[in-house]
Design a protein around this motif. Structure first.
Motif, short mmCIF file in Angstrom:
data_model
loop_
_atom_site.label_atom_id
_atom_site.label_comp_id
_atom_site.label_asym_id
_atom_site.label_seq_id
_atom_site.Cartn_x
_atom_site.Cartn_y
_atom_site.Cartn_z
N THR A 349 25.25 11.77 3.72
CA THR A 349 24.16 12.20 4.41
C THR A 349 23.83 11.17 5.38
N VAL A 350 23.62 11.62 6.40
CA VAL A 350 23.35 10.45 7.73
C VAL A 350 22.01 11.26 8.43
N ILE A 351 20.96 10.31 8.21
CA ILE A 351 19.59 10.78 8.88
C ILE A 351 19.32 9.68 9.97
N THR A 352 18.94 10.50 11.01
CA THR A 352 18.77 9.74 12.15
C THR A 352 17.35 10.18 12.68
N SER A 353 16.34 9.17 12.83
CA SER A 353 15.04 9.47 13.33
C SER A 353 14.49 8.29 13.89
N ALA A 354 13.31 8.66 14.65
CA ALA A 354 12.66 7.74 15.27
C ALA A 354 11.25 8.33 15.57
N PRO A 355 10.08 7.54 15.30
CA PRO A 355 8.80 7.97 15.33
C PRO A 355 8.55 8.80 17.13
N GLY A 356 8.15 10.18 16.73
CA GLY A 356 7.90 10.71 18.06
C GLY A 356 9.26 11.64 18.56
N GLU A 357 10.17 11.25 17.89
CA GLU A 357 11.66 11.82 18.49
C GLU A 357 12.18 12.85 17.41
N GLY A 358 11.76 13.26 16.33
CA GLY A 358 12.09 14.02 15.62
C GLY A 358 13.12 13.43 14.70
N THR A 359 13.68 14.35 13.97
CA THR A 359 14.55 13.95 12.74
C THR A 359 16.12 14.93 12.76
N GLU A 360 17.11 14.27 12.21
CA GLU A 360 18.23 14.83 12.47
C GLU A 360 19.04 14.41 11.02
N VAL A 361 19.06 15.22 10.10
CA VAL A 361 19.94 15.35 8.80
C VAL A 361 20.95 16.07 8.65
N GLU A 362 22.15 15.05 8.68
CA GLU A 362 23.55 15.73 8.70
C GLU A 362 24.04 15.64 7.43
N MET A 363 24.33 16.54 6.61
CA MET A 363 25.23 16.64 5.37
C MET A 363 26.62 17.08 5.40
N ARG A 364 27.46 16.32 5.19
CA ARG A 364 28.95 16.46 5.19
C ARG A 364 29.35 16.53 3.55
N VAL A 365 30.02 17.60 3.14
CA VAL A 365 30.43 17.90 1.73
C VAL A 365 31.85 18.31 1.85
N PRO A 366 32.68 17.66 0.82
CA PRO A 366 33.92 18.25 1.23
C PRO A 366 34.44 19.61 0.46
N ARG A 367 35.27 20.46 0.89
CA ARG A 367 35.55 21.80 0.64
C ARG A 367 36.09 21.45 -0.84
#
Length: 367
Positions: A349-367
């Motif tokens: 999981t990669v979480i990218t965020s900053a105050p006032g700029e929203g949040t992005e949560v990227e989840m990568r799961v092997p098949r």
């Protein structure tokens, strides 16, 4: 123990290999023996006992003093019989005894059954009888006894290490199973009970009066539950096919947009459920912490080796260090309900965020 079983089998094979070597020596040097017919009888006894020992030692319940003592007596008897088969003068000069290396089988058996001390004792016993036969210390006696001592000590020490390693492995497996079950319960509690208690606390504080007291009690119980569930891993297992795209589409609302491939994304049921639950937790965080009017977008992507679920929002964002503080305080919404689920599926999981700029949560799961 798996290693111990292999060692017993190896000792059985060693006995027959050493017996074959003794037979070759007897056949090629029969003219040098005083009583070849007696030597042949000793070899027959060695053959019979090799078969008996192989069968007896295969049963763990029989690996006790009676069998070990009988093994040693037969071995010493065959060794001592060398004084009637091999010329004593030749023995005193270092000639080989009749059983040769076959006597090491009893030493190895004692080492496996009792550890390095028993192995050392058995080696000294065999060395003492060999010395008695020869009447004096020879290089052959010295070298043979030293080799037996090394074999008895090494095998006994190896068995002890193997036993300790298996116990540690068993304990680790039991601990892992317990913590996985604890984690499963913890996530279930977070996705249901803890969220309800948090809602009661928040609404009670807004209403005031008796509801405020009820909200305060709910908040206390929430903290107690958070401290109980702690941290623990989880591992889902299932082989049923489920369309992850359909599962995620149930999250669509006037504030949540879900996008994905045109075709279904099939995954085992439990894995798909875990990814959907992690996505739901991310959307719940948007609703609770993103601020009024925050919107979210869920994007499902399918690649050859993995599936990718990205949750973006235009909310208030996350301050640096806030997630670490929440995990330390027992708030497991991100650390376990999102990151933990994905990690235990073998993903990241990669979480990218900053105050006032929203949040992005990227989840990568092997098949």
């Amino acid at each position: 123990m798996g290693l111990e079983v292999s060692l017993w089998r190896a000792v059985a094979v060693f006995r027959f290999a050493a017996l074959a070597y003794a037979v070759v020596l007897l056949a090629t040097g029969r003219g040098e023996y005083l009583r070849p017919w007696l030597g042949l009888g000793v070899v027959v006894v060695m053959l019979i006992w090799s078969v008996v020992a192989a069968v007896a030692y295969a049963e763990p319940a029989r690996r006790r003093w009676p069998l070990l003592s009988a093994d040693m007596l037969v071995t010493l008897g065959c060794l001592f019989a060398s004084s009637w088969v091999v010329d004593p003068a030749r023995l005193s000069q270092g000639a080989a005894t009749l059983p040769m290396a076959w006597v090491a089988g009893a030493v190895l058996a004692w080492a496996i059954a009792g550890g390095r001390r028993w192995g050392l004792f058995a080696a000294l016993l065999v060395g003492a009888v060999d010395l008695t036969l020869r009447g004096r210390v020879t290089p052959t006696t010295l070298n043979g006894t030293v080799l037996l001592l090394l074999a008895g000590f090494s095998i006994g020490y190896l068995v002890r290490l193997a036993g300790e390693a298996e116990l540690r492995l068993q304990h680790a497996a039991e601990l892992e199973a317990a913590t996985r079950e604890r984690e499963r319960l913890a996530r279930g509690i977070h996705d249901s009970v803890l969220q309800v208690l948090a809602l009661v606390q928040r609404r009670g504080a807004e209403i005031g009066g008796e509801a405020a007291e009820l909200g305060r009690l709910a908040g206390e119980q929430e903290e107690v539950l958070r401290s109980l569930v702690g941290n623990a891993p989880h591992a889902p297992t299932s082989d049923s096919g489920v369309d992850l795209k359909a599962l995620l589409s149930t999250q669509t609302s006037n504030r949540v947009t879900v996008s994905g491939p045109a075709t279904p994304v099939w995954l085992p049921e439990q894995i798909a459920d875990e990814i959907a639950a992690a996505t739901a937790s991310a959307l719940d965080n948007v609703q609770r912490h993103g601020g009024p009017g925050a919107r979210a977008w869920v994007l499902l992507e399918e690649e050859d080796s993995e599936v990718i679920v990205t949750v973006r929002d235009d909310g208030a964002g996350i301050a640096p260090g806030r997630l670490a503080e929440a995990a330390a305080a027992g708030r497991l919404g991100v650390a376990q309900s999102i990151e933990g689920r994905v990690r235990d599926l073998g993903g990241a999981t990669v979480i990218t965020s900053a105050p006032g700029e929203g949040t992005e949560v990227e989840m990568r799961v092997p098949r």
